[in-house]
Design a protein around this motif. Sequence first.
Motif, PDB file in Angstrom:
ATOM      1  N   UNK A   4      -8.657  -1.923   5.812  1.00 14.79           N
ATOM      2  CA  UNK A   4      -7.503  -1.497   5.019  1.00 14.79           C
ATOM      3  C   UNK A   4      -6.189  -1.873   5.686  1.00 14.79           C
ATOM      4  N   UNK A   5      -6.117  -1.690   7.013  1.00 16.76           N
ATOM      5  CA  UNK A   5      -4.879  -2.042   7.721  1.00 16.76           C
ATOM      6  C   UNK A   5      -4.619  -3.540   7.606  1.00 16.76           C
TER       7      UNK A   5
ATOM      8  N   UNK B 107      -7.993   2.770  -5.078  1.00 15.78           N
ATOM      9  CA  UNK B 107      -8.534   2.363  -3.776  1.00 15.78           C
ATOM     10  C   UNK B 107      -9.321   1.062  -3.916  1.00 15.78           C
ATOM     11  N   UNK B 108     -10.108   0.952  -4.993  1.00 14.58           N
ATOM     12  CA  UNK B 108     -10.863  -0.272  -5.229  1.00 14.58           C
ATOM     13  C   UNK B 108      -9.932  -1.447  -5.498  1.00 14.58           C
ATOM     14  N   UNK B 109      -8.902  -1.222  -6.310  1.00 11.62           N
ATOM     15  CA  UNK B 109      -7.931  -2.290  -6.590  1.00 11.62           C
ATOM     16  C   UNK B 109      -7.213  -2.711  -5.319  1.00 11.62           C
ATOM     17  N   UNK B 110      -6.859  -1.734  -4.471  1.00  9.26           N
ATOM     18  CA  UNK B 110      -6.149  -2.055  -3.233  1.00  9.26           C
ATOM     19  C   UNK B 110      -7.000  -2.922  -2.319  1.00  9.26           C
ATOM     20  N   UNK B 111      -8.264  -2.564  -2.127  1.00  8.46           N
ATOM     21  CA  UNK B 111      -9.095  -3.331  -1.198  1.00  8.46           C
ATOM     22  C   UNK B 111      -9.423  -4.714  -1.759  1.00  8.46           C
ATOM     23  N   UNK B 112      -9.607  -4.816  -3.067  1.00 11.78           N
ATOM     24  CA  UNK B 112      -9.872  -6.143  -3.652  1.00 11.78           C
ATOM     25  C   UNK B 112      -8.650  -7.056  -3.536  1.00 11.78           C
ATOM     26  N   UNK B 113      -7.472  -6.518  -3.858  1.00 15.87           N
ATOM     27  CA  UNK B 113      -6.256  -7.322  -3.718  1.00 15.87           C
ATOM     28  C   UNK B 113      -5.972  -7.627  -2.251  1.00 15.87           C
ATOM     29  N   UNK B 114      -6.278  -6.685  -1.367  1.00 19.81           N
ATOM     30  CA  UNK B 114      -6.074  -6.913   0.061  1.00 19.81           C
ATOM     31  C   UNK B 114      -6.971  -8.009   0.602  1.00 19.81           C
ATOM     32  N   UNK B 115      -8.225  -8.013   0.169  1.00 23.64           N
ATOM     33  CA  UNK B 115      -9.143  -9.077   0.606  1.00 23.64           C
ATOM     34  C   UNK B 115      -8.659 -10.443   0.118  1.00 23.64           C
ATOM     35  N   UNK B 116      -8.196 -10.486  -1.120  1.00 23.37           N
ATOM     36  CA  UNK B 116      -7.659 -11.733  -1.654  1.00 23.37           C
ATOM     37  C   UNK B 116      -6.421 -12.162  -0.875  1.00 23.37           C
TER      38      UNK B 116
ATOM     39  N   UNK C 137      -1.195  -8.314   2.483  1.00 23.84           N
ATOM     40  CA  UNK C 137      -0.442  -8.281   1.223  1.00 23.84           C
ATOM     41  C   UNK C 137       1.051  -8.437   1.497  1.00 23.84           C
ATOM     42  N   UNK C 138       1.545  -7.761   2.543  1.00 21.85           N
ATOM     43  CA  UNK C 138       2.956  -7.914   2.918  1.00 21.85           C
ATOM     44  C   UNK C 138       3.230  -9.340   3.423  1.00 21.85           C
ATOM     45  N   UNK C 139       2.295  -9.883   4.206  1.00 17.52           N
ATOM     46  CA  UNK C 139       2.468 -11.235   4.738  1.00 17.52           C
ATOM     47  C   UNK C 139       2.521 -12.263   3.614  1.00 17.52           C
ATOM     48  N   UNK C 140       1.671 -12.105   2.619  1.00 17.80           N
ATOM     49  CA  UNK C 140       1.661 -13.051   1.510  1.00 17.80           C
ATOM     50  C   UNK C 140       3.003 -13.043   0.783  1.00 17.80           C
ATOM     51  N   UNK C 141       3.508 -11.858   0.499  1.00 19.26           N
ATOM     52  CA  UNK C 141       4.811 -11.764  -0.162  1.00 19.26           C
ATOM     53  C   UNK C 141       5.888 -12.389   0.721  1.00 19.26           C
ATOM     54  N   UNK C 142       5.841 -12.109   2.023  1.00 18.97           N
ATOM     55  CA  UNK C 142       6.820 -12.689   2.944  1.00 18.97           C
ATOM     56  C   UNK C 142       6.739 -14.205   3.003  1.00 18.97           C
ATOM     57  N   UNK C 143       5.537 -14.737   3.024  1.00 17.32           N
ATOM     58  CA  UNK C 143       5.373 -16.191   3.045  1.00 17.32           C
ATOM     59  C   UNK C 143       5.955 -16.830   1.792  1.00 17.32           C
ATOM     60  N   UNK C 144       5.674 -16.243   0.649  1.00 20.15           N
ATOM     61  CA  UNK C 144       6.186 -16.794  -0.603  1.00 20.15           C
ATOM     62  C   UNK C 144       7.707 -16.665  -0.660  1.00 20.15           C
TER      63      UNK C 144
ATOM     64  N   UNK D 172     -10.748  15.173   8.237  1.00 16.77           N
ATOM     65  CA  UNK D 172      -9.893  15.628   7.143  1.00 16.77           C
ATOM     66  C   UNK D 172      -9.405  14.528   6.212  1.00 16.77           C
ATOM     67  N   UNK D 173      -9.552  13.270   6.594  1.00 17.97           N
ATOM     68  CA  UNK D 173      -8.991  12.234   5.732  1.00 17.97           C
ATOM     69  C   UNK D 173      -9.915  11.036   5.637  1.00 17.97           C
ATOM     70  N   UNK D 174      -9.814  10.363   4.520  1.00 17.38           N
ATOM     71  CA  UNK D 174     -10.579   9.140   4.297  1.00 17.38           C
ATOM     72  C   UNK D 174      -9.889   8.003   5.042  1.00 17.38           C
ATOM     73  N   UNK D 175     -10.619   6.949   5.387  1.00 13.40           N
ATOM     74  CA  UNK D 175      -9.988   5.816   6.065  1.00 13.40           C
ATOM     75  C   UNK D 175      -8.818   5.270   5.259  1.00 13.40           C
ATOM     76  N   UNK D 176      -7.693   5.064   5.927  1.00  8.54           N
ATOM     77  CA  UNK D 176      -6.516   4.488   5.285  1.00  8.54           C
ATOM     78  C   UNK D 176      -5.706   5.451   4.456  1.00  8.54           C
TER      79      UNK D 176
END
Length: 141
Positions: free
Chosen positions: A12-13, A108-117, A19-26, A84-88
């Motif tokens: 997740x990290x 959470x599913x959308x976040x991890x799929x977009x993050x992997x991409x 995701x931030x790096x991709x936006x920064x690169x573009x 007490x908390x889920x990962x991420x």
Amino acid sequence: GVDLYWLREAELKHARVAMLAFVGLIMQEVGFVAPGFPSGSNQVQVFWQVVEQKPGPIVAAIVMLGIGELISGFAITAAKATGDRAPGDFGFDPLRLGSTEEKRKEYALKEIRNGRLAMLASAGILFQEATTSGSALSGGL
């Protein structure tokens, strides 16, 4: 055995950073550059120009990121110990998008799929720019 909590936390990290790096690169590719810093179409070459010309911001960024990693490492370790908390999950949801358990799982599913991409896309852009003289947007020419 392997503790899946730590693997998911790391995934997740990395996904969020990618995701931030991709936006920064573009954004850099289309011309948004910090004032006073070099610009160019190949961000890997521009990075090394910044290292040569202005090493201070690079060192400061490394120190600040190191401090952030140290603090988050302690926080993650303490949170895992209590269970007490889920990962991420840092409890940051100001728009209340995850108001129900079903919505939380969906996002959470959308976040991890977009993050992997984003991890693949960022790595691809950086690899192309490191191995060619052009930019990723111009086809690396």
